[in-house]
Design a protein around this motif. Structure first.
Motif, short mmCIF file in Angstrom:
data_model
loop_
_atom_site.label_atom_id
_atom_site.label_comp_id
_atom_site.label_asym_id
_atom_site.label_seq_id
_atom_site.Cartn_x
_atom_site.Cartn_y
_atom_site.Cartn_z
N ALA A 161 0.82 -1.21 0.00
CA ALA A 161 0.00 0.00 0.00
C ALA A 161 0.86 1.27 0.00
O ALA A 161 0.63 2.20 -0.79
N TRP A 162 1.86 1.32 0.87
CA TRP A 162 2.69 2.53 0.96
C TRP A 162 3.51 2.75 -0.30
O TRP A 162 3.67 3.89 -0.75
N MET A 163 4.00 1.67 -0.90
CA MET A 163 4.82 1.83 -2.10
C MET A 163 3.97 2.24 -3.30
O MET A 163 4.42 3.02 -4.15
N ILE A 164 2.75 1.75 -3.38
CA ILE A 164 1.85 2.19 -4.46
C ILE A 164 1.56 3.68 -4.32
O ILE A 164 1.54 4.42 -5.31
N ARG A 165 1.33 4.13 -3.10
CA ARG A 165 1.07 5.57 -2.89
C ARG A 165 2.28 6.41 -3.29
O ARG A 165 2.13 7.46 -3.94
N ASN A 205 -3.79 10.89 -9.17
CA ASN A 205 -2.97 9.68 -9.03
C ASN A 205 -3.15 9.02 -7.67
O ASN A 205 -3.21 7.80 -7.55
N LEU A 206 -3.21 9.85 -6.63
CA LEU A 206 -3.37 9.30 -5.29
C LEU A 206 -4.73 8.63 -5.13
O LEU A 206 -4.84 7.58 -4.48
N ALA A 207 -5.77 9.20 -5.74
CA ALA A 207 -7.10 8.60 -5.67
C ALA A 207 -7.11 7.24 -6.38
O ALA A 207 -7.69 6.27 -5.88
N ILE A 208 -6.46 7.15 -7.54
CA ILE A 208 -6.38 5.88 -8.27
C ILE A 208 -5.59 4.86 -7.45
O ILE A 208 -5.93 3.67 -7.41
N ALA A 209 -4.53 5.33 -6.79
CA ALA A 209 -3.73 4.43 -5.95
C ALA A 209 -4.58 3.84 -4.82
O ALA A 209 -4.50 2.64 -4.54
N GLU A 210 -5.38 4.68 -4.19
CA GLU A 210 -6.22 4.19 -3.10
C GLU A 210 -7.23 3.18 -3.60
O GLU A 210 -7.53 2.18 -2.94
N TRP A 211 -7.76 3.41 -4.81
CA TRP A 211 -8.68 2.45 -5.40
C TRP A 211 -7.98 1.11 -5.63
O TRP A 211 -8.53 0.04 -5.35
#
Length: 234
Positions: A161-165, A205-211
């Protein structure tokens, strides 16, 4: 026949997360800022002026070079880290490259802060962008450190999760090419609108990452609900 169908359904719904990452889109988002960065390096090294000169930089500034090279490494090699099949087949590569990418990412963060706070702002930008860059840089660095510490304690879910963000924020410059273009087309050119357009690139980008981070949990819930429904039907 029923058992085979159930097995196929389970295999489909339990597909490893990350298998469906749009690689072409990630390559495109990486290529946009990296192309500009490469042209800037060519210009600074005495090559042709294929893009407008930036009077803020003279000679071969260390901060800018570090930022461009670190961004190139983090963006391009980071794509392979997101792909589950590749990651599972090349675990040693994943671990070694992961350490390199954390260092590259921290170099990007440090150079970004250096460029933001140590150089005059780019003409046509304002305080909204300056504050956004500082916050995004600090957030990216924090995500990288949290991701690294998570994998050290074997918490793979938190690590992912952290690396995707962190990766999503690092690709913000690619998305900004689209948000800025759309803003200029509908609103026009302006300091505040330009700053907000850049900020929107990071937020999208951050919203897509959270999804993407929450997708595996949603898939598991749907799979579980389908199995319960199938069991009730029998």
């Amino acid at each position: 026949m029923s058992g085979a169908a159930t097995s196929a359904s389970t295999t489909s719904t339990s597909r490893p997360s990350g298998a469906g990452w749009p690689v072409a889109a990630l390559v495109l988002l990486s290529a946009i800022p990296l192309s500009a960065g490469t042209l800037r390096l060519v210009q600074l090294s005495g090559g042709p002026d294929v893009m407008p000169a930036d009077d803020r930089f003279t000679g071969f500034p260390v901060a800018l070079v570090l930022h461009i090279v670190g961004s190139a490494c983090f963006a391009l090699f980071g794509i392979g880290q997101l792909l589950t099949r590749f990651r599972r087949r090349h675990r040693t590569w994943h671990r070694r490259m992961g350490r390199i990418l954390v260092l590259a990412g921290l170099a990007v963060v440090g150079s970004a802060l250096w460029l933001t706070l140590g150089y005059p702002p780019h003409p046509g930008t304002g305080p909204v962008l300056l504050a956004s860059r500082v916050v995004v840089s600090l957030a990216t660095g924090t995500f990288l450190v949290l991701g690294f510490t998570a994998v050290r304690r074997r918490d793979i879910t938190a690590h992912r999760a952290w690396m995707i963000r962190a990766y999503a924020l690092a690709l913000g410059a690619g998305t900004q090419a689209f948000t800025e273009g759309a803003t200029e087309a509908f609103v026009g050119v302006g300091e505040l609108s330009g700053d907000v357009a850049k900020l929107a690139g990071w937020l999208i980008n951050l919203a897509i990452a959270e999804w993407a981070i929450r997708r595996p949990a949603r898939d598991r819930r749907r799979s579980s609900a389908r199995r319960v429904t199938a069991a009730g039907a029998r």
